[in-house]
Design a protein around this motif. Structure first.
Motif, PDB file in Angstrom:
ATOM      1  N   LEU A  62      44.830  38.781  35.353  1.00 20.30           N
ATOM      2  CA  LEU A  62      45.286  39.587  36.488  1.00 20.30           C
ATOM      3  C   LEU A  62      46.687  40.094  36.175  1.00 20.30           C
ATOM      4  N   LEU A  63      46.884  41.403  36.237  1.00 19.81           N
ATOM      5  CA  LEU A  63      48.192  42.007  36.018  1.00 19.81           C
ATOM      6  C   LEU A  63      48.716  42.525  37.346  1.00 19.81           C
ATOM      7  N   VAL A  64      49.809  41.935  37.809  1.00 20.61           N
ATOM      8  CA  VAL A  64      50.384  42.291  39.102  1.00 20.61           C
ATOM      9  C   VAL A  64      51.659  43.088  38.870  1.00 20.61           C
ATOM     10  N   SER A  65      51.743  44.251  39.489  1.00 23.38           N
ATOM     11  CA  SER A  65      52.932  45.096  39.406  1.00 23.38           C
ATOM     12  C   SER A  65      53.548  45.161  40.798  1.00 23.38           C
ATOM     13  N   ALA A  66      54.659  44.447  40.988  1.00 20.15           N
ATOM     14  CA  ALA A  66      55.313  44.362  42.304  1.00 20.15           C
ATOM     15  C   ALA A  66      56.562  45.228  42.292  1.00 20.15           C
ATOM     16  N   ARG A  67      56.645  46.169  43.224  1.00 25.92           N
ATOM     17  CA  ARG A  67      57.739  47.145  43.238  1.00 25.92           C
ATOM     18  C   ARG A  67      58.549  47.070  44.519  1.00 25.92           C
ATOM     19  N   THR A  68      59.859  47.268  44.383  1.00 22.62           N
ATOM     20  CA  THR A  68      60.729  47.405  45.552  1.00 22.62           C
ATOM     21  C   THR A  68      61.710  48.545  45.347  1.00 22.62           C
ATOM     22  N   GLU A  69      61.960  49.286  46.420  1.00 14.35           N
ATOM     23  CA  GLU A  69      62.964  50.335  46.414  1.00 14.35           C
ATOM     24  C   GLU A  69      64.073  50.054  47.419  1.00 14.35           C
ATOM     25  N   SER A  70      63.919  48.988  48.234  1.00 10.12           N
ATOM     26  CA  SER A  70      64.913  48.802  49.296  1.00 10.12           C
ATOM     27  C   SER A  70      65.261  47.349  49.607  1.00 10.12           C
ATOM     28  N   GLY A  76      43.089  40.318  24.527  1.00  9.13           N
ATOM     29  CA  GLY A  76      41.722  40.598  24.137  1.00  9.13           C
ATOM     30  C   GLY A  76      40.790  40.648  25.328  1.00  9.13           C
ATOM     31  N   ILE A  77      41.304  40.460  26.534  1.00 10.39           N
ATOM     32  CA  ILE A  77      40.493  40.440  27.745  1.00 10.39           C
ATOM     33  C   ILE A  77      40.873  41.646  28.591  1.00 10.39           C
ATOM     34  N   THR A  78      39.870  42.347  29.110  1.00 10.74           N
ATOM     35  CA  THR A  78      40.147  43.477  29.977  1.00 10.74           C
ATOM     36  C   THR A  78      40.724  42.955  31.295  1.00 10.74           C
ATOM     37  N   PRO A  79      41.946  43.365  31.646  1.00 11.07           N
ATOM     38  CA  PRO A  79      42.585  42.796  32.837  1.00 11.07           C
ATOM     39  C   PRO A  79      42.159  43.475  34.130  1.00 11.07           C
ATOM     40  N   ARG A  80      42.470  42.800  35.236  1.00 13.89           N
ATOM     41  CA  ARG A  80      42.372  43.376  36.582  1.00 13.89           C
ATOM     42  C   ARG A  80      43.795  43.755  36.992  1.00 13.89           C
ATOM     43  N   ARG A 138      51.827  38.572  34.703  1.00 13.25           N
ATOM     44  CA  ARG A 138      50.535  38.441  34.028  1.00 13.25           C
ATOM     45  C   ARG A 138      49.982  37.050  34.298  1.00 13.25           C
ATOM     46  N   ILE A 139      48.766  36.971  34.830  1.00 15.98           N
ATOM     47  CA  ILE A 139      48.150  35.706  35.204  1.00 15.98           C
ATOM     48  C   ILE A 139      46.830  35.578  34.445  1.00 15.98           C
ATOM     49  N   THR A 140      46.678  34.505  33.683  1.00 11.39           N
ATOM     50  CA  THR A 140      45.406  34.224  33.022  1.00 11.39           C
ATOM     51  C   THR A 140      44.762  33.045  33.738  1.00 11.39           C
ATOM     52  N   VAL A 141      43.526  33.249  34.206  1.00 15.86           N
ATOM     53  CA  VAL A 141      42.823  32.223  34.976  1.00 15.86           C
ATOM     54  C   VAL A 141      41.550  31.840  34.228  1.00 15.86           C
ATOM     55  N   VAL A 185      39.672  51.375  33.443  1.00 18.62           N
ATOM     56  CA  VAL A 185      39.141  50.197  34.119  1.00 18.62           C
ATOM     57  C   VAL A 185      39.193  50.485  35.617  1.00 18.62           C
ATOM     58  N   PRO A 186      38.045  50.474  36.302  1.00 21.72           N
ATOM     59  CA  PRO A 186      38.064  50.790  37.736  1.00 21.72           C
ATOM     60  C   PRO A 186      38.713  49.670  38.549  1.00 21.72           C
ATOM     61  N   ALA A 187      39.144  50.034  39.737  1.00 21.59           N
ATOM     62  CA  ALA A 187      39.681  49.028  40.659  1.00 21.59           C
ATOM     63  C   ALA A 187      38.518  48.220  41.215  1.00 21.59           C
ATOM     64  N   ILE A 188      38.518  46.918  40.960  1.00 27.94           N
ATOM     65  CA  ILE A 188      37.474  46.016  41.459  1.00 27.94           C
ATOM     66  C   ILE A 188      38.180  44.862  42.151  1.00 27.94           C
ATOM     67  N   GLY A 189      37.972  44.745  43.439  1.00 23.25           N
ATOM     68  CA  GLY A 189      38.646  43.708  44.207  1.00 23.25           C
ATOM     69  C   GLY A 189      37.962  42.359  44.113  1.00 23.25           C
ATOM     70  N   PHE A 190      38.586  41.376  44.749  1.00 18.71           N
ATOM     71  CA  PHE A 190      38.023  40.032  44.800  1.00 18.71           C
ATOM     72  C   PHE A 190      36.699  40.052  45.543  1.00 18.71           C
ATOM     73  N   PRO A 191      35.822  39.045  45.264  1.00 19.87           N
ATOM     74  CA  PRO A 191      36.023  37.852  44.427  1.00 19.87           C
ATOM     75  C   PRO A 191      35.724  38.116  42.951  1.00 19.87           C
ATOM     76  N   TYR A 192      36.306  37.257  42.083  1.00 23.14           N
ATOM     77  CA  TYR A 192      36.015  37.231  40.652  1.00 23.14           C
ATOM     78  C   TYR A 192      35.473  35.842  40.316  1.00 23.14           C
ATOM     79  N   ARG A 193      34.702  35.782  39.266  1.00 18.13           N
ATOM     80  CA  ARG A 193      34.106  34.516  38.840  1.00 18.13           C
ATOM     81  C   ARG A 193      34.658  34.160  37.465  1.00 18.13           C
ATOM     82  N   VAL A 194      35.163  32.941  37.321  1.00 18.38           N
ATOM     83  CA  VAL A 194      35.670  32.481  36.031  1.00 18.38           C
ATOM     84  C   VAL A 194      35.041  31.140  35.681  1.00 18.38           C
TER      85      VAL A 194
END
Length: 198
Positions: free
Chosen positions: A125-133, A78-82, A35-38, A108-117
């Motif tokens: 930003l919520l990042v879900s990183a997965r590995t199976e191997s 309280g903030i809608t994440p990406r 979880r990244i708050t910018v 929440v639809p998928a909206i890519g970069f850029p973002y303005r803060v």
């Protein structure tokens, strides 16, 4: 060496999971959530340009070592994440924008970069990183620009890369709090593993 269930303490409250995992010398297995708050430092807008995945080290996990212990983890905001998904097994992993929900069930639809803060307008930003191997050490680079300046912020685990490993082939347990014999780790099917490996 894997800890048997009888030697593993009960899972803690969600806010204490990181300390619990450190005390058990555990690592993320299957999916690692970041979880990244910018937020800007002033009223000037900062444009977030891209989020890059950097794999610092990659090995093949040993299927004969480790046990997976499933933990629940909450993250209210309280903030809608990406939302972003990362396939750590890819030769060059990419953070892909994904649809999600705001925590209250609203899509929440998928909206890519850029973002303005700015100072008044943060982004989560919520990042879900997965590995199976693989067993991977990795981090993220967030590039930005503002008022003619550019830069990159490294996102890692308190100065160290994130460490993720596959749960494939590992025995797994969840903590039973509700059955007629609560208060113990019980086996779970391999297909449902996505937690913390010890």
């Amino acid at each position: 060496m894997a800890q048997p269930p009888q030697n593993v303490p009960p899972p803690p409250h969600p806010e204490d999971i990181a300390a619990w995992a450190t005390s058990q010398r555990a690592v993320h297995a299957g999916t690692t959530g970041v979880r990244i708050t910018v937020q800007g430092r002033g009223s000037a807008a900062v444009v977030l340009q891209a989020l890059h995945v950097r794999v610092a080290h990659r090995t093949t996990p040993d299927p004969d070592q480790g046990t997976v212990y499933s933990l629940s983890d909450g993250c209210g905001a309280g903030i809608t994440p990406r939302f972003f998904s990362v396939d750590l097994d890819a030769y060059q992993p990419v953070a892909r924008s994904m649809p999600g929900d705001d925590g209250a069930g609203t899509p929440v639809p998928a909206i890519g970069f850029p973002y303005r803060v700015s100072l008044q307008e943060p982004e989560v930003l919520l990042v879900s990183a997965r590995t199976e191997s693989c067993t991977c050490d990795w981090y993220l680079d967030l590039t930005w620009s503002s008022q003619g300046r550019t830069g990159t912020v490294r996102i890692d685990d308190h100065g160290r890369p994130f460490h993720s490993t596959s749960s494939t082939g590992l025995p797994g347990y969840r903590y039973d709090r509700v059955s007629h014999r609560p208060g113990r780790w019980v086996p779970i099917p391999a297909a449902n593993l996505d937690a913390t490996a010890d």
